[in-house]
Design a protein around this motif. Structure first.
Motif, PDB file in Angstrom:
ATOM      1  N   GLY A 150      -0.487  32.213 -36.151  1.00  0.00           N
ATOM      2  CA  GLY A 150      -0.749  33.375 -36.997  1.00  0.00           C
ATOM      3  C   GLY A 150      -0.935  33.038 -38.453  1.00  0.00           C
ATOM      4  O   GLY A 150      -1.353  33.899 -39.238  1.00  0.00           O
ATOM      5  N   LEU A 151      -0.622  31.808 -38.831  1.00  0.00           N
ATOM      6  CA  LEU A 151      -0.887  31.356 -40.202  1.00  0.00           C
ATOM      7  C   LEU A 151      -2.272  30.711 -40.256  1.00  0.00           C
ATOM      8  O   LEU A 151      -2.715  30.110 -39.273  1.00  0.00           O
ATOM      9  CB  LEU A 151       0.176  30.332 -40.648  1.00  0.00           C
ATOM     10  CG  LEU A 151       1.563  30.897 -40.950  1.00  0.00           C
ATOM     11  CD1 LEU A 151       2.580  29.775 -41.062  1.00  0.00           C
ATOM     12  CD2 LEU A 151       1.534  31.737 -42.221  1.00  0.00           C
ATOM     13  N   PRO A 152      -2.956  30.770 -41.401  1.00  0.00           N
ATOM     14  CA  PRO A 152      -4.283  30.153 -41.485  1.00  0.00           C
ATOM     15  C   PRO A 152      -4.202  28.639 -41.592  1.00  0.00           C
ATOM     16  O   PRO A 152      -5.220  27.956 -41.438  1.00  0.00           O
ATOM     17  CB  PRO A 152      -4.858  30.762 -42.766  1.00  0.00           C
ATOM     18  CG  PRO A 152      -3.659  31.068 -43.603  1.00  0.00           C
ATOM     19  CD  PRO A 152      -2.581  31.456 -42.640  1.00  0.00           C
ATOM     20  N   SER A 153      -3.041  28.114 -41.867  1.00  0.00           N
ATOM     21  CA  SER A 153      -2.808  26.675 -41.928  1.00  0.00           C
ATOM     22  C   SER A 153      -1.328  26.443 -41.740  1.00  0.00           C
ATOM     23  O   SER A 153      -0.496  27.257 -42.163  1.00  0.00           O
ATOM     24  CB  SER A 153      -3.254  26.113 -43.288  1.00  0.00           C
ATOM     25  OG  SER A 153      -2.732  24.810 -43.449  1.00  0.00           O
ATOM     26  N   ASP A 154      -0.985  25.322 -41.107  1.00  0.00           N
ATOM     27  CA  ASP A 154       0.438  25.035 -40.928  1.00  0.00           C
ATOM     28  C   ASP A 154       0.966  24.112 -42.029  1.00  0.00           C
ATOM     29  O   ASP A 154       2.056  23.586 -41.933  1.00  0.00           O
ATOM     30  CB  ASP A 154       0.712  24.430 -39.550  1.00  0.00           C
ATOM     31  CG  ASP A 154       0.073  23.058 -39.363  1.00  0.00           C
ATOM     32  OD1 ASP A 154      -0.666  22.617 -40.264  1.00  0.00           O
ATOM     33  OD2 ASP A 154       0.319  22.431 -38.313  1.00  0.00           O
ATOM     34  N   ALA A 157      10.789  37.059 -38.402  1.00  0.00           N
ATOM     35  CA  ALA A 157      11.319  35.686 -38.339  1.00  0.00           C
ATOM     36  C   ALA A 157      10.270  34.663 -37.917  1.00  0.00           C
ATOM     37  O   ALA A 157      10.585  33.671 -37.262  1.00  0.00           O
ATOM     38  CB  ALA A 157      12.540  35.619 -37.418  1.00  0.00           C
ATOM     39  N   GLY A 158       9.012  34.940 -38.262  1.00  0.00           N
ATOM     40  CA  GLY A 158       7.982  33.943 -38.028  1.00  0.00           C
ATOM     41  C   GLY A 158       7.158  34.149 -36.778  1.00  0.00           C
ATOM     42  O   GLY A 158       6.279  33.345 -36.488  1.00  0.00           O
ATOM     43  N   GLU A 159       7.409  35.245 -36.039  1.00  0.00           N
ATOM     44  CA  GLU A 159       6.610  35.493 -34.825  1.00  0.00           C
ATOM     45  C   GLU A 159       5.198  35.924 -35.195  1.00  0.00           C
ATOM     46  O   GLU A 159       4.230  35.544 -34.531  1.00  0.00           O
ATOM     47  CB  GLU A 159       7.293  36.549 -33.950  1.00  0.00           C
ATOM     48  CG  GLU A 159       8.687  36.167 -33.462  1.00  0.00           C
ATOM     49  CD  GLU A 159       8.699  34.880 -32.645  1.00  0.00           C
ATOM     50  OE1 GLU A 159       7.770  34.659 -31.846  1.00  0.00           O
ATOM     51  OE2 GLU A 159       9.640  34.085 -32.835  1.00  0.00           O
ATOM     52  N   THR A 160       5.061  36.755 -36.237  1.00  0.00           N
ATOM     53  CA  THR A 160       3.744  37.174 -36.727  1.00  0.00           C
ATOM     54  C   THR A 160       3.738  37.067 -38.250  1.00  0.00           C
ATOM     55  O   THR A 160       4.796  37.098 -38.890  1.00  0.00           O
ATOM     56  CB  THR A 160       3.423  38.635 -36.333  1.00  0.00           C
ATOM     57  OG1 THR A 160       4.403  39.493 -36.939  1.00  0.00           O
ATOM     58  CG2 THR A 160       3.431  38.815 -34.831  1.00  0.00           C
ATOM     59  N   TRP A 161       2.522  36.942 -38.808  1.00  0.00           N
ATOM     60  CA  TRP A 161       2.386  36.727 -40.252  1.00  0.00           C
ATOM     61  C   TRP A 161       1.303  37.650 -40.808  1.00  0.00           C
ATOM     62  O   TRP A 161       0.316  37.929 -40.126  1.00  0.00           O
ATOM     63  CB  TRP A 161       1.982  35.290 -40.553  1.00  0.00           C
ATOM     64  CG  TRP A 161       3.018  34.270 -40.203  1.00  0.00           C
ATOM     65  CD1 TRP A 161       3.157  33.620 -39.016  1.00  0.00           C
ATOM     66  CD2 TRP A 161       4.066  33.788 -41.046  1.00  0.00           C
ATOM     67  NE1 TRP A 161       4.221  32.743 -39.068  1.00  0.00           N
ATOM     68  CE2 TRP A 161       4.800  32.827 -40.320  1.00  0.00           C
ATOM     69  CE3 TRP A 161       4.457  34.055 -42.365  1.00  0.00           C
ATOM     70  CZ2 TRP A 161       5.898  32.143 -40.850  1.00  0.00           C
ATOM     71  CZ3 TRP A 161       5.542  33.381 -42.899  1.00  0.00           C
ATOM     72  CH2 TRP A 161       6.259  32.433 -42.137  1.00  0.00           C
ATOM     73  N   THR A 162       1.484  38.057 -42.064  1.00  0.00           N
ATOM     74  CA  THR A 162       0.500  38.878 -42.755  1.00  0.00           C
ATOM     75  C   THR A 162       0.179  38.232 -44.093  1.00  0.00           C
ATOM     76  O   THR A 162       1.095  37.859 -44.842  1.00  0.00           O
ATOM     77  CB  THR A 162       1.073  40.296 -43.022  1.00  0.00           C
ATOM     78  OG1 THR A 162       1.447  40.873 -41.780  1.00  0.00           O
ATOM     79  CG2 THR A 162       0.041  41.175 -43.730  1.00  0.00           C
ATOM     80  N   GLY A 163      -1.123  38.111 -44.389  1.00  0.00           N
ATOM     81  CA  GLY A 163      -1.524  37.608 -45.693  1.00  0.00           C
ATOM     82  C   GLY A 163      -1.476  38.720 -46.727  1.00  0.00           C
ATOM     83  O   GLY A 163      -2.044  39.796 -46.519  1.00  0.00           O
ATOM     84  N   LEU A 164      -0.778  38.481 -47.810  1.00  0.00           N
ATOM     85  CA  LEU A 164      -0.648  39.484 -48.874  1.00  0.00           C
ATOM     86  C   LEU A 164      -1.712  39.196 -49.931  1.00  0.00           C
ATOM     87  O   LEU A 164      -1.788  38.077 -50.436  1.00  0.00           O
ATOM     88  CB  LEU A 164       0.753  39.418 -49.486  1.00  0.00           C
ATOM     89  CG  LEU A 164       1.900  39.528 -48.478  1.00  0.00           C
ATOM     90  CD1 LEU A 164       3.239  39.310 -49.172  1.00  0.00           C
ATOM     91  CD2 LEU A 164       1.876  40.866 -47.759  1.00  0.00           C
ATOM     92  N   SER A 165      -2.512  40.212 -50.250  1.00  0.00           N
ATOM     93  CA  SER A 165      -3.680  39.948 -51.093  1.00  0.00           C
ATOM     94  C   SER A 165      -3.835  40.899 -52.270  1.00  0.00           C
ATOM     95  O   SER A 165      -4.582  40.590 -53.192  1.00  0.00           O
ATOM     96  CB  SER A 165      -4.950  40.015 -50.234  1.00  0.00           C
ATOM     97  OG  SER A 165      -5.099  41.317 -49.699  1.00  0.00           O
TER      98      SER A 165
END
Lengths: 93, 359
Positions: B243-247, B288-296
Motif C-alpha cells: 500500500g506504500l508507493p515505495s518501501d 497499524a500499517g495494514e493500509t496507507w493513505t498519502g497526505l497531499s
C-alpha cells in the motif's frame, strides 16, 4: 618552563575571554601543555583534543611558527618561551 | 492543534526554533550557528528542558541544554558525552537524545557514533557509556551506513526501565531486558538484501523504529527497503509495506495518542532518493500499517528533496500536529493528524532533526 598558548577569537570564551594563556607544563611537549589546559579549562581543551587525547583534525597548532604535524604531532617538544598558536583550518562549506 | 507549539529544527548549520502562538508561526535562529544538529529533544517530564546534540566540524561534539525554551543555553565544562579512556575511542557525533520513562525523570539516553549507547541520570547533563552494548561480541562486525556507524534510535519501555530497544545503521535492532547488561540482536524477519544471507541475525540497515507508550510491545520500523511491524517486543518482524508507493524511506513515527496511527515519508530508491514522482507526501496508516493513505493537501509536487530519519515528528496534541523538514531546508506543519499542511520555514540549511512540544 613557561609556554604561551595563543587562542583564536572563536575559542576565547572558553578561556575566560583571554587571548593568551601562560602554561607551565609538567611534560615538555604539546600534549603536556594541553594536559595543563585540560585541568584549568576543560571546555577549551576538549575543543582542541578528543577524549582519546587525539588532536582534532581541523585544529592546527603552530609551535614558534612550525605546524606540529611537521614536527612530532602532540609529542612535539616545547621549550621555555615557546609560543603555541592555535589556528583552526579554513576548510568547510 | 494545541494553542502553543515549540518546534526544534536541527540543521547541518545550526538550530532554529519555530514557535506557534494563536495560529501564527515565528521562526528564530540560527541558535548554535554552524553546529551540525543531528539530535534534538524536548523533555517535558518536569519543567521543560530542551536538549541538543551539537557537533562542530572543527571542535567536536557536545550536548547543550536550555531550561528557558531556548532563550539561553548551558553546557557543562567537561564533555557531557565521552568514551572512557580504556576504550581508546572518541565520540564523533550524537545522533539521538531520548528522554527515558515518565516515572524516571532523571534518565536520558543518547545514541552515538561510533555505535554506542550512553545513559544520563541527571537529565542530560552528564552521560555514562552503557558497557553491555559496547562489549557486545557483534560490535566489531557492525558496519557503517552511508552516514556513519551510529546508534540513531533509542526507545525506552515506558513501564519497565530495564527494557530498552536501540537501532543502528548498519547493525540492526538490539534489545535489553536487564537494564543494559546484556543485549540480543532482534532482527528476525527483517531483510538485508545487500548481504549474502538475506535474513541475517544482524547487519540490517535499519533507518528508524518507533513505539507507542500505550502499546509498548509493538514497534514500527523503516528499513533500507522494507517497512515492518513487531507485535512481540521487537523479537520478530513482518512487512507492512503493502500500500506504500515505495518501501524505502528514513523516518517513521507514531501518533501521540492513537497507537494504530503511524506516519512515514517514502522515497524511491536505491537509484534515486526522491519522493515517488517528485510528489511530496507523508503517508499515514490508521490501522497499524495494514493500509496507507498519502497526505497531499498543502504539499507540493515537483519536490526533489528528502526527509531524514529524525526530521519527522508529532506534537502531543489531539488531533496531532505533524511536522517534517527537508534536505532542501523547508519545514512543513500538518494539522488535524496531517490532513492539511502549510510551509512554515524555507531556505534553511538541510534539516536533520525535528522535535515538537505543545502546551
Amino acid at each position: 618552563m613557561r609556554v604561551t598558548l595563543v587562542l583564536p577569537l572563536l575559542l576565547r570564551e572558553h578561556a575566560g575571554g583571554r587571548q593568551r594563556l601562560e602554561v607551565e607544563p609538567g611534560e615538555a611537549t604539546l600534549a603536556g601543555v594541553l594536559d595543563v589546559v585540560a585541568a584549568r579549562h576543560p571546555a577549551l581543551e576538549r575543543r582542541l583534543r578528543d577524549e582519546s587525547r587525539g588532536l582534532r583534525r581541523h585544529v592546527n597548532f603552530y609551535l614558534d611558527g612550525e605546524e606540529c604535524r611537521w614536527l612530532d604531532g602532540a609529542g612535539s617538544e616545547v621549550r621555555d618561551g615557546t609560543e603555541v598558536r592555535v589556528i583552526p583550518s579554513v576548510a568547510g562549506g | 492543534m494545541s494553542n502553543r507549539v515549540l518546534l526544534l529544527i536541527g540543521t547541518r548549520k545550526g538550530l532554529w526554533l519555530a514557535h506557534r502562538h494563536r495560529g501564527d508561526w515565528e521562526v528564530t535562529g540560527p541558535h548554535l550557528p554552524m553546529a551540525e544538529i543531528y539530535a534534538v529533544a524536548a523533555d517535558t517530564r518536569g519543567a521543560p528542558r530542551l536538549l541538543v546534540g551539537a557537533s562542530s566540524t572543527h571542535f567536536g561534539p557536545s550536548v547543550v541544554t536550555s531550561d528557558d525554551l531556548g532563550a539561553t543555553w548551558q553546557e557543562p565544562e567537561v564533555a557531557p558525552i565521552a568514551f572512557p579512556a580504556d576504550t581508546g575511542v572518541a565520540l564523533e557525533r550524537v545522533w539521538q537524545l531520548a528522554p527515558g520513562p515518565a516515572d524516571h525523570p532523571e534518565v536520558v539516553h543518547a545514541g552515538g557514533e561510533p555505535s554506542a549507547l550512553f545513559r544520563s541520570e541527571d537529565r542530560g547533563r552528564t552521560f555514562q557509556l552503557v558497557r553491555g552494548l559496547w562489549d557486545h561480541p557483534h560490535r566489531e562486525r557492525w558496519e557503517p551506513g552511508f552516514g556513519g556507524q551510529a546508534v540513531h534510535t533509542v526507545l525506552a519501555n515506558p513501564h519497565d526501565p530495564d527494557r530498552v530497544v536501540v537501532a543502528m545503521s548498519a547493525g540492526g535492532v538490539y534489545r535489553t531486558e536487564d537494564g543494559g547488561d546484556s543485549w540480543q540482536a532482534s532482527n528476525r524477519g527483517i531483510k538485508a538484501y545487500f548481504l549474502p544471507d538475506e535474513y541475517p541475525e544482524f547487519g540490517q540497515c535499519v533507518h528508524k523504529i518507533a513505539q507507542h507508550p500505550a502499546e509498548p510491545e509493538r514497534f514500527f520500523l523503516q528499513n533500507h527497503h522494507g517497512v515492518y511491524r513487531s507485535d512481540d517486543g521487537a523479537a520478530s518482524w513482518r512487512s507492512i509495506a503493502d500500500g506504500l508507493p515505495s518501501d524505502f524511506g528514513f523516518p517513521i513515527v507514531t501518533h501521540p495518542h492513537r497507537p494504530d496511527v503511524v506516519f512515514g515519508f517514502p522515497l524511491t530508491a536505491d537509484a534515486t532518493r526522491y519522493p515517488p514522482g517528485g510528489r511530496c507526501r507523508v503517508y499515514r496508516s490508521e490501522d497499524a500499517g495494514e493500509t496507507w493513505t498519502g497526505l497531499s493537501e498543502g504539499l507540493p509536487d515537483r519536490f526533489w528533496s528528502a526527509v531524514m530519519r529524525d526530521a519527522l515528528c508529532t506534537d502531543d496534541a489531539d488531533p496531532a500536529g505533524v511536522y517534517f523538514g527537508s534536505r532542501s531546508g523547508e519545514v512543513y506543519a500538518g494539522s488535524d493528524d496531517g490532513d492539511r499542511w502549510e510551509r512554515i520555514a524555507a531556505h534553511l540549511p538541510d534539516v536533520l532533526s525535528l522535535r515538537a512540544m505543545s502546551w
